[in-house]
Design an enzyme around this catalytic site. Sequence first.
Site, PDB file in Angstrom:
ATOM      1  NE  ARG A 181       7.271  -8.477   6.984  1.00  0.00           N
ATOM      2  CZ  ARG A 181       6.793  -7.340   6.455  1.00  0.00           C
ATOM      3  NH1 ARG A 181       5.821  -7.349   5.575  1.00  0.00           N
ATOM      4  NH2 ARG A 181       7.271  -6.180   6.814  1.00  0.00           N
TER       5      ARG A 181
ATOM      6  CE1 TYR B 108      -4.981  16.671 -11.630  1.00  0.00           C
ATOM      7  CE2 TYR B 108      -7.357  16.971 -11.447  1.00  0.00           C
ATOM      8  CZ  TYR B 108      -6.106  16.915 -10.852  1.00  0.00           C
ATOM      9  OH  TYR B 108      -5.990  17.094  -9.500  1.00  0.00           O
TER      10      TYR B 108
ATOM     11  CG  PHE C 181       9.494  -3.417   8.477  1.00  0.00           C
ATOM     12  CD1 PHE C 181       8.433  -2.953   9.234  1.00  0.00           C
ATOM     13  CD2 PHE C 181       9.342  -3.509   7.107  1.00  0.00           C
ATOM     14  CE1 PHE C 181       7.237  -2.577   8.631  1.00  0.00           C
ATOM     15  CE2 PHE C 181       8.156  -3.148   6.501  1.00  0.00           C
ATOM     16  CZ  PHE C 181       7.097  -2.675   7.259  1.00  0.00           C
TER      17      PHE C 181
ATOM     18  CE  LYS D 231       1.506  -6.385  -1.680  1.00  0.00           C
ATOM     19  NZ  LYS D 231       1.514  -4.949  -1.365  1.00  0.00           N
TER      20      LYS D 231
ATOM     21  CG  ASP E 174      -5.479  -6.200   2.936  1.00  0.00           C
ATOM     22  OD1 ASP E 174      -5.413  -6.283   1.690  1.00  0.00           O
ATOM     23  OD2 ASP E 174      -4.512  -5.841   3.640  1.00  0.00           O
TER      24      ASP E 174
ATOM     25  CG  PHE F  56       0.174  -5.940   6.277  1.00  0.00           C
ATOM     26  CD1 PHE F  56       1.101  -6.950   6.059  1.00  0.00           C
ATOM     27  CD2 PHE F  56       0.360  -4.731   5.627  1.00  0.00           C
ATOM     28  CE1 PHE F  56       2.189  -6.761   5.216  1.00  0.00           C
ATOM     29  CE2 PHE F  56       1.442  -4.535   4.770  1.00  0.00           C
ATOM     30  CZ  PHE F  56       2.358  -5.557   4.569  1.00  0.00           C
ATOM     31  CB  THR F  57       3.682  -3.468   8.500  1.00  0.00           C
ATOM     32  OG1 THR F  57       3.524  -3.611   7.082  1.00  0.00           O
ATOM     33  CG2 THR F  57       4.481  -4.656   9.023  1.00  0.00           C
TER      34      THR F  57
END
Length: 470
Positions: A395, A85, A462, A271, A228, A137-138
């Site tokens: 998009r 933990y 979306f 990513k 980002d 970005f969303t």
Amino acid sequence: MTHPNPKTMGQQFGRRSWAEPWKIKMVEPLRVITRAERERALQDAGYNTFLLKSDDVYIDLLTDSGTNAMSDRQWAGMMLGDEAYAGSRNFYHLEDAMRKYYGYKHLVPTHQGRGAEHILSKVAIKDGQYVGGNMYFTTTRLHQELAGGTFVDVIIDEAHDPANLHPFKGNVDLNKVQKLIDEVGAQNIAYISLAATVNMAGGQPVSMANARALRELCSQHGIRVFLDATRAVENAFFIQEREADYQNKSLAEILHEFCSYTDGATMSAKKDSLANIGGWLALNDDVLFEEASNMVVVYEGLHTYGGMAGRDMEALAIGIVESVQDDHMRARIGQVRYLGELLTDWEIPIVRPVGGHAIFLDARAFYPHIPQDDFPAQTLAAELYLDSGIRSMERGIVSAGRNAKTGDHNRPKLELTRLTIPRRVYTQAHMDVVAESVKAVYDQRAKTRGLKMVFEPKYLRFFQARFERL
Ligand code: F0G
């Protein structure tokens, strides 16, 4: 602007062709269902590719997020998970890798990118402040808005034009940042949110010179810059390829310098980092870090796992090292370009130059007869699935959501359908099949009509919206 032709890219190295720097050890069978079954599946999914069952999909180009193939080293690392933990050994491996390659001081682990965005937005935005960003970005913008911020787009105008061949279409327009400072005052700007590459613009890169200049401008006004870093290694590849003085630097060196112009970063490790889950927030400021590591225990998990299993942190730490290898990235982006070249040869409208993680079909040019309010990019994603079982993602106007104040649709200039390429998953033959299907849908474009939205969720519509054919 000329790019190396991916089909002949290897010739400059004295070889006939180039190939991926790996071979395949384990395979996963693919299945194609019939056209009649696809028609039914699409109706059941409300013409939204997010609502399709993965079993009904042939080649899945919905996203490059969490869909990567891990290496044998990463899988071996999974067996070394320390599922404690608190104080898991794998956390310290991840922290070391982040410090070494990204160069920030403090690490806050999160379950994925939006977990980091949530925490950063909460600790760094005060109600009523502005956040400048190189295109939205969303999830990033939504967290900024939920924290009381107002997003202001400060990307260069070229980014909104699918045909413009600017080599660094993700760049920040410093005049727009200056204008924002003049209008609202530096103290009312929470930070500048710098994405590299810029997903919604087509995976377009930011130059080193631009990041450096942004840093200088923001430092003069005491404004922070947060990166980002989701696809920052892909961004480094474009700097190496296109920017003077970086041709002989490694991706690792370029990444490190790029990050040094920012005060911290949010990361979706699903990513660039070749993992299937995970993320982090990195911060240089000790006080912000205190607050963030306090908040992570409320929303994500203890500050040494943040929602990730020990094994996932280990796979991620190894993935970071693999992601900055130059030959890996050459193959990764080479494959995306290969698909782009096929489509360009057939004169199918795509966003150019081709970016890092995906081919973006220009749905406005594809379906000039479908008005934006009839969702051309959503329509194109549906048609492509129907033709071949290939899954892509809208998009455009659906992703852009509604204006937080007026309630009207945001109507982005870019109305795109994204063919996103998972890392190390599909072969060149798959890319051929994808290109042929896009061509088939293109050849029938005149007959295609748009969609109407019949169900609209409040947030990030979306993902779950439903449509019917007009
Ligand atoms: N930032 C960028 C640039 C992204 O592309 C994503 C995710 C996130 C943040 C959020 O990270 O999903 O780990 O919470 N993009 C995925 C995509 C979903 O398909 O483009 P997350």
